[in-house]
Design a protein around this motif. Structure first.
Motif, PDB file in Angstrom:
ATOM      1  N   TRP A  95      10.019   5.293   0.745  1.00 39.42           N
ATOM      2  CA  TRP A  95       9.255   5.390   1.969  1.00 39.42           C
ATOM      3  C   TRP A  95      10.039   6.077   3.078  1.00 39.42           C
ATOM      4  CZ3 TRP A  95       5.892   0.402   2.982  1.00 39.42           C
ATOM      5  CH2 TRP A  95       4.949   0.299   1.948  1.00 39.42           C
ATOM      6  N   GLN A  96      11.389   6.039   2.984  1.00 40.44           N
ATOM      7  CA  GLN A  96      12.193   6.715   4.011  1.00 40.44           C
ATOM      8  C   GLN A  96      11.874   8.200   4.070  1.00 40.44           C
ATOM      9  OE1 GLN A  96      14.102   4.703   5.765  1.00 40.44           O
ATOM     10  NE2 GLN A  96      15.648   3.656   4.579  1.00 40.44           N
ATOM     11  N   TYR A 130       2.045   2.027   7.107  1.00 41.82           N
ATOM     12  CA  TYR A 130       1.484   1.105   8.093  1.00 41.82           C
ATOM     13  C   TYR A 130       0.774   1.851   9.212  1.00 41.82           C
ATOM     14  CZ  TYR A 130       4.415  -2.024   5.419  1.00 41.82           C
ATOM     15  OH  TYR A 130       4.994  -2.716   4.382  1.00 41.82           O
ATOM     16  N   GLY A 131       1.050   3.137   9.327  1.00 45.52           N
ATOM     17  CA  GLY A 131       0.319   4.047  10.204  1.00 45.52           C
ATOM     18  C   GLY A 131      -0.096   3.428  11.520  1.00 45.52           C
ATOM     19  N   GLU A 132      -1.376   3.514  11.814  1.00 42.80           N
ATOM     20  CA  GLU A 132      -1.896   2.916  13.044  1.00 42.80           C
ATOM     21  C   GLU A 132      -2.466   1.528  12.802  1.00 42.80           C
ATOM     22  OE1 GLU A 132      -1.282   6.838  13.743  1.00 42.80           O
ATOM     23  OE2 GLU A 132      -3.297   6.534  12.959  1.00 42.80           O
ATOM     24  N   THR A 133      -2.165   0.921  11.650  1.00 36.65           N
ATOM     25  CA  THR A 133      -2.758  -0.380  11.361  1.00 36.65           C
ATOM     26  C   THR A 133      -2.081  -1.480  12.164  1.00 36.65           C
ATOM     27  OG1 THR A 133      -1.192  -0.831   9.571  1.00 36.65           O
ATOM     28  CG2 THR A 133      -3.235   0.277   8.985  1.00 36.65           C
ATOM     29  N   ARG A 134      -2.855  -2.555  12.371  1.00 35.31           N
ATOM     30  CA  ARG A 134      -2.287  -3.767  12.942  1.00 35.31           C
ATOM     31  C   ARG A 134      -2.314  -4.850  11.867  1.00 35.31           C
ATOM     32  NH1 ARG A 134      -4.603  -6.346  17.656  1.00 35.31           N
ATOM     33  NH2 ARG A 134      -6.373  -6.596  16.256  1.00 35.31           N
ATOM     34  N   ASN A 135      -1.254  -5.651  11.814  1.00 33.41           N
ATOM     35  CA  ASN A 135      -1.226  -6.678  10.787  1.00 33.41           C
ATOM     36  C   ASN A 135      -2.415  -7.634  10.924  1.00 33.41           C
ATOM     37  OD1 ASN A 135       0.296  -7.973   8.485  1.00 33.41           O
ATOM     38  ND2 ASN A 135       0.119  -9.708   9.881  1.00 33.41           N
ATOM     39  N   HIS A 136      -2.848  -7.873  12.132  1.00 33.98           N
ATOM     40  CA  HIS A 136      -3.955  -8.810  12.295  1.00 33.98           C
ATOM     41  C   HIS A 136      -5.216  -8.303  11.601  1.00 33.98           C
ATOM     42  CE1 HIS A 136      -7.135 -11.046  14.720  1.00 33.98           C
ATOM     43  NE2 HIS A 136      -6.501 -11.950  14.023  1.00 33.98           N
ATOM     44  N   ARG A 151      -5.271  -6.354   8.971  1.00 36.09           N
ATOM     45  CA  ARG A 151      -5.047  -6.519   7.531  1.00 36.09           C
ATOM     46  C   ARG A 151      -5.221  -7.984   7.137  1.00 36.09           C
ATOM     47  NH1 ARG A 151       0.773  -4.486   7.273  1.00 36.09           N
ATOM     48  NH2 ARG A 151       0.611  -4.887   5.043  1.00 36.09           N
ATOM     49  N   ARG A 178      -0.196   1.753   0.644  1.00 37.32           N
ATOM     50  CA  ARG A 178       0.162   0.328   0.807  1.00 37.32           C
ATOM     51  C   ARG A 178      -0.222  -0.474  -0.420  1.00 37.32           C
ATOM     52  NH1 ARG A 178      -2.394   0.186   5.619  1.00 37.32           N
ATOM     53  NH2 ARG A 178      -3.878  -1.375   4.869  1.00 37.32           N
ATOM     54  N   ARG A 179      -1.406  -0.219  -0.912  1.00 38.54           N
ATOM     55  CA  ARG A 179      -1.925  -1.045  -1.995  1.00 38.54           C
ATOM     56  C   ARG A 179      -1.275  -0.697  -3.338  1.00 38.54           C
ATOM     57  NH1 ARG A 179      -7.406  -2.800  -0.465  1.00 38.54           N
ATOM     58  NH2 ARG A 179      -7.059  -3.554   1.656  1.00 38.54           N
TER      59      ARG A 179
END
Lengths: 295, 413
Positions: free
Chosen positions: A4-5, A14-20, A22, A285-286
């Motif tokens: 991923w580096q 994780y881009g513009e996602t928020r954990n909440h 997800r 991610r998946r």
């Protein structure tokens, strides 16, 4: 995930996602659809918006194949999910073919959601084929029988797709889907050799591939049900590869069938060059760890 | 080089404590001196120089001087917040394990957000390096330039992948989880979701045996026991490893994790480990699921095909054992070009350590909260610390008059 580096920044998982957000997906409590009894045969699901030059000949070819299915003791169901056609020729065809083609109208286009509706609410056979309206069965429906036979002969497989060519019938459009194994796009799916001149006999009649395109994807109905259908979190792309990997994760492989000339006009119904990086990030991610560890 | 790690606690049952201990051991093996300062400790980590230190700049600086440290790396609050004010010559490293998503906490989510915002605005820009334990944490803390140093898994005994043999053929599939069971964390740890998964499986008549191991009181396990799940409380490290190894499948239903050590440990012991697409799970396991029905589909497949379980377990074992090693983390940390940075201030600016009286008073109150209140008052500590952190941040940013205006707005809203 050391690779991923080095990923292209557009693929940062994780881009513009928020954990909440997800977490909200994880917490959803959708009831699984009721399991239906399905009879032997093939339900063909096609999404369509206008394009009479595509849908009419395709549907007519399928209708003409009904006798062949019946001779094999198989049912044939043709489902068209219409996402708002206004073309008079298309609407006239729907009316003309109403006794042989089931048209589910007024769907709001989203590939995964619409195909899930067609399957879970309407499909009645034990095998389903998701087919783009821009696939041309140049030599008739023999490739579909080849797919059915390959699945029947390979109990450890759950999905089958076809080798397909572009409109010129010499340039490869689809010969299975693989994943970049290194570099800035490591883990992302791609079509190996697409756009190259490849003779059909380069491909064996039946081979195993990591994934196939949803433009022509045949899957056992029981498997499609078991793995929850297409993931509706994908807006435009990767949902077909996601489906194949879900099947693979449960131990069932994907077959690529070479059965003569099948054309895929690709993007006849979607703007060319449209890329959905949010879908690609979701896919990464998946699945990027699964691709690295399990394939 | 001598490194001083600071962390809230060094106690069994806390992942950060395990991380600090493993880093300390591997750094020491490389010939460097390491000491750990913390607020509370037990005897779970022998062989490491662990000392109690007050959560004050003076306290940390004094300990750093005692051990002759050159690098001070803070792993948790309240020590992270002290880093910017540590005097020369210490190199200041914020080693972030992250904080759970505030929206997952009804009672004190706002305070948690305040603490996270304070670190983003006042700590990370003012230290010499920010390290994150995962790409997710670097993203979640809002500091994408953080250096990602993943945790290792080889603190767990290597028993090799599980043999493809006949044990448990025909027996129910053993599905287990390991989590802290206390009420304060139950929601984000996903205890309810794990119970929901067990219920779905039972409704479908699947032959699965669900089991829970965790740290907590007997009443914390009651909900699981009421549903017929086997529970194991406060097990030893050896029993924990046996538990993880003895499962057919490990499931984490957590909604936020900076790393998820039990998930990684299960795989290191040859058990395939499933998790939701939350937190850092995409980096920690190849088996990621959108929701509980998707997990159930996989459990159904595993119940029908134990060869698949073993195959996935062997691959998961290789996935973590090749990529997650403490010696690699230690080497990469030691190779960082750390040096103290003097942040530019305008010529007429007051040095940070001579901030205004009101700020200093508040900082003293905040630090006093940590010293005076016993460990059991941790929720109150965070609450008070959050308020004080907001006030301190506002005073620094807006001055006394601006802070009064902001306070009036807060009360009105």
């Amino acid at each position: 995930m050391r690779h991923w580096q080095h990923l292209d920044s557009r693929l940062a998982p994780y881009g513009e996602t928020r954990n909440h957000d997800r977490a909200c997906v994880a917490m959803r409590q959708d009831k699984p659809p009721a399991v239906r009894t399905r009879s032997p045969g093939l339900s063909v699901a096609i999404l369509n918006l206008d394009k009479p030059e595509l849908i009419v000949p395709l549907a007519r070819a399928l209708v003409a194949a009904a006798e062949g299915f019946e001779a094999r003791g198989l049912g044939l169901q043709i489902l068209i999910g219409d996402t708002g056609s206004r073309d008079a020729a298309v609407r006239a065809f729907y009316d003309e073919a109403a006794d042989r083609v089931e048209v589910i109208r007024d769907l709001r286009y989203q590939f995964s959601r619409c195909n899930n509706v067609l399957f879970f609410e309407h499909a009645r056979h034990d095998t389903v084929l998701f087919l783009n309206n821009d696939v041309v069965l140049r030599e008739g429906v023999a490739p579909l029988f080849a797919m059915l036979e390959a699945l029947a002969a390979t109990p450890e497989a759950g999905i089958a797709g076809l080798v397909m060519q572009f409109a010129d019938a010499t340039t490869l459009q689809h010969g299975g889907i693989d994943f970049f194994r290194d570099g800035a796009f490591q883990g992302l799916p791609h079509h190996p050799d697409a756009g190259t001149r490849r003779a059909l006999d380069f491909f064996p009649p039946v081979s195993s591939v990591p994934a196939v395109t949803g433009a022509c994807l045949m899957i056992r109905s029981s498997l499609f049900e078991a793995i929850g259908g297409f993931e509706e979190g994908y807006e435009a792309e990767c949902q077909d590869v996601d489906l194949c990997l879900k099947a693979r994760r449960t131990g069932l492989s994907t077959l690529l069938i070479q059965a003569g000339t099948v054309l895929h006009l690709e993007n006849a119904t979607r703007p060319k060059g449209e890329e959905n990086w949010a879908d690609r990030r979701l896919f990464m991610r998946r699945w990027s760890a699964f691709v690295e560890a399990m394939l | 080089m001598t490194i001083l790690f600071t962390t809230q606690r060094m106690m069994r049952g806390f992942g950060v404590s395990v991380v600090v201990a493993e880093l300390a051991r591997h750094i020491a093996r490389r010939g460097h001196r390491i000491a750990v300062g913390c607020l509370e400790r037990d005897d779970s980590f022998p062989g490491i120089d662990i000392r109690i230190v007050p959560p004050t700049v003076h306290g940390v600086a004094k300990l750093a001087e005692e051990v002759d440290a050159t690098v001070v790396a803070a792993h948790t609050s309240p020590f992270l917040e002290l880093l910017p004010d540590l005097p020369s010559p210490y190199i200041r490293v914020a080693w972030e394990h992250g904080d759970p998503t505030p929206e997952l906490f009804q009672a004190d989510g706002e305070l948690r957000r305040i603490i996270a915002d304070h670190k983003r605005h006042a700590v990370y820009p003012a230290v010499d390096a920010v390290i994150a334990i995962s790409h997710f944490i670097a993203h979640d803390i809002g500091w994408p330039d953080a250096i990602v140093l993943p945790n290792g898994c080889n603190h767990v005994e290597d028993r090799g992948p599980k043999p493809q043999c006949l044990e448990n053929q025909g027996a129910p599939l053993r599905v287990g989880t390991l989590m802290r069971l206390g009420a304060g964390e139950a929601h984000y740890k996903g205890g309810g979701l794990f119970l929901g998964l067990a219920r779905l499986a039972r409704a479908e008549g699947l032959d699965l045996r669900f089991t829970v191991m965790g740290r907590g009181a007997a009443e914390d396990a009651a909900a699981f026991q009421a549903e017929g799940l086997e529970t194991h409380l406060n097990a030893s490290d050896a029993a924990r490893a046996d538990f993880l190894r003895g499962l057919d499948v490990f499931v984490s239903s957590s909604l936020w994790e900076g790393c998820n050590l039990p998930l990684i440990e299960a795989q290191a012991l040859g058990t395939p480990a499933m998790a939701f697409d939350t937190g850092a799970h995409p980096e920690a396991t190849p088996l990621i699921f959108a929701d509980a029905p998707a997990m159930l589909a996989q459990l159904r497949a595993y119940a029908a095909d134990r060869t698949l379980v073993r195959d996935h377990g062997a691959r998961a074992y290789r996935f973590v054992r090749t990529a997650m090693r403490w010696e690699d983390t230690a080497d990469r940390f030691l190779a960082l070009p750390l040096k103290r940075q003097e942040f530019h201030r305008p010529a007429n600016a007051k040095p940070r350590t001579h901030a205004g009286l009101s700020y200093r008073l508040l900082r003293a109150i905040w630090q006093g909260c940590w010293r005076i209140l016993p460990a059991s008052f941790t929720p109150l500590r965070y609450r008070l610390a959050g308020h004080v952190a907001w006030l301190a941040h506002s005073l620094r940013a807006n001055g006394a008059r601006g802070t009064l205006i902001a306070l009036r707005h807060r009360w009105r809203s």
